[in-house]
Design a protein around this motif. Structure first.
Motif, mmCIF file in Angstrom:
data_model
loop_
_atom_site.group_PDB
_atom_site.id
_atom_site.type_symbol
_atom_site.label_atom_id
_atom_site.label_comp_id
_atom_site.label_asym_id
_atom_site.label_seq_id
_atom_site.Cartn_x
_atom_site.Cartn_y
_atom_site.Cartn_z
ATOM 1 N N CYS A 70 0.870 -1.182 0.000
ATOM 2 C CA CYS A 70 0.000 0.000 0.000
ATOM 3 C C CYS A 70 0.900 1.223 0.000
ATOM 4 O O CYS A 70 1.601 1.497 0.978
ATOM 5 N N SER A 71 0.867 1.936 -1.097
ATOM 6 C CA SER A 71 1.855 2.981 -1.334
ATOM 7 C C SER A 71 1.276 4.394 -1.217
ATOM 8 O O SER A 71 0.430 4.781 -2.023
ATOM 9 N N PRO A 72 1.759 5.166 -0.261
ATOM 10 C CA PRO A 72 1.357 6.582 -0.231
ATOM 11 C C PRO A 72 2.028 7.334 -1.385
ATOM 12 O O PRO A 72 2.985 6.829 -1.976
ATOM 13 N N GLU A 73 1.526 8.517 -1.661
ATOM 14 C CA GLU A 73 2.140 9.343 -2.718
ATOM 15 C C GLU A 73 2.709 10.619 -2.131
ATOM 16 O O GLU A 73 1.988 11.403 -1.509
ATOM 17 N N TYR A 125 6.435 7.452 -4.865
ATOM 18 C CA TYR A 125 6.265 6.709 -3.614
ATOM 19 C C TYR A 125 7.182 7.309 -2.542
ATOM 20 O O TYR A 125 8.027 8.157 -2.842
ATOM 21 N N THR A 126 7.029 6.817 -1.323
ATOM 22 C CA THR A 126 7.730 7.480 -0.210
ATOM 23 C C THR A 126 9.202 7.058 -0.098
ATOM 24 O O THR A 126 9.603 5.964 -0.506
ATOM 25 N N GLY A 164 -5.870 9.311 -5.690
ATOM 26 C CA GLY A 164 -5.632 8.192 -4.777
ATOM 27 C C GLY A 164 -4.199 7.663 -4.762
ATOM 28 O O GLY A 164 -3.974 6.499 -4.439
ATOM 29 N N GLY A 165 -3.259 8.519 -5.139
ATOM 30 C CA GLY A 165 -1.856 8.065 -5.106
ATOM 31 C C GLY A 165 -1.458 7.244 -6.319
ATOM 32 O O GLY A 165 -0.437 6.549 -6.304
ATOM 33 N N LEU A 166 -2.250 7.366 -7.373
ATOM 34 C CA LEU A 166 -1.996 6.589 -8.597
ATOM 35 C C LEU A 166 -0.587 6.837 -9.153
ATOM 36 O O LEU A 166 0.068 5.923 -9.660
ATOM 37 N N ARG A 167 -0.113 8.077 -9.016
ATOM 38 C CA ARG A 167 1.214 8.388 -9.576
ATOM 39 C C ARG A 167 2.332 7.704 -8.801
ATOM 40 O O ARG A 167 3.395 7.431 -9.342
ATOM 41 N N SER A 168 2.078 7.418 -7.528
ATOM 42 C CA SER A 168 3.108 6.672 -6.780
ATOM 43 C C SER A 168 3.253 5.275 -7.376
ATOM 44 O O SER A 168 4.350 4.724 -7.465
ATOM 45 N N GLN A 169 2.124 4.721 -7.812
ATOM 46 C CA GLN A 169 2.149 3.377 -8.406
ATOM 47 C C GLN A 169 2.967 3.373 -9.696
ATOM 48 O O GLN A 169 3.693 2.418 -9.977
#
Ligand SMILES: Cc1cc2nc3c(=O)[nH]c(=O)nc-3n(C[C@H](O)[C@H](O)[C@H](O)COP(=O)(O)O)c2cc1C
Length: 196
Positions: free
Chosen positions: A80-83, A88-89, A132-137
């Motif tokens: 589960c990845s925050p952005e 990502y972090t 929803g943090g899609l760019r972190s993905q």
């Protein structure tokens, strides 16, 4: 009776009220209900400094060794990845950098990607923002592929995460739960097929 699939779940945040930690909790619950043997870890429980090769030359920290072993033992993962700033972090990057670094003094860990190779990984993210943090993905997935993981085609980004959970940290919206479930199902399916 067949052995239940071993699934590792973790979030890239140590924040107390982290949305990604809540999402990881939900994913762990849903995966257990689906019959998986779930190990849900908190990265805060591992004492891992910022990566520095000089530090590493003095010995890989014991908690890095512990994490290498845990990751190695689990053929399927949910992250589960925050952005942060469209990516990502640092916590996730630092953790992955340490775990992927070969341990020169230990022949069992000469191969840096030993803990990553062949893992089937489902990527979830959560953010108060609309995406929803899609760019972190989109940054995390290439890193995982480079580390020889198989990334599940299904993913889920939980937008407006501040309104998505109830007081018991459960997802309010059934559609969100179904999206998390779909990622878990695909990860468990694919890891079973790879192991066959
Ligand atoms: C340095 C920093 C950068 C951030 N950048 C983004 C961003 O690019 N996109 C986004 O959706 N949220 C961004 N956020 C907000 C995070 O999504 C929010 O803090 C979220 O709660 C972090 O995940 P967590 O709840 O799992 O700790 C940022 C937060 C911080 C501290």
């Amino acid at each position: 009776m067949s052995t239940p699939p071993k699934l590792l779940v973790f979030a890239g945040s140590t924040r107390l009220a982290s949305f990604n930690r809540k999402l990881a909790h939900t994913a762990a619950e849903l995966a257990r209900a689906a019959g998986a043997d779930v190990t849900h870890i908190e990265l805060a429980d591992f004492d891992i400094p910022i990566y520095n090769a000089d530090l590493e030359a003095r010995g890989t920290p014991p908690d890095v060794m512990k994490l290498k072993q845990i990751m190695f033992e689990h053929p399927a993962w949910i992250i589960c990845s925050p952005e942060y700033n469209g990516s990502y972090t640092a916590l996730l990057k630092n953790t992955i950098d340490w775990v992927s670094s070969p341990v020169k003094s230990d022949p069992a860990w000469h191969e840096g990607f030993k803990s990553f190779t062949g893992k089937v990984v489902g990527v979830l993210s959560a953010s108060p923002g609309a995406l929803g943090g899609l760019r972190s993905q989109s940054h995390l997935v290439p890193l995982l592929l480079n580390a020889q993981c198989w990334v599940a085609p299904k993913a889920f980004a939980l937008g407006r995460a501040g309104e998505a959970f109830d007081a018991d940290n459960q997802l309010l919206n059934e559609a969100h739960r179904k999206n998390v479930q779909a990622v878990i199902d695909q990860v468990l399916f694919a890891s079973a097929r790879l192991a066959a």
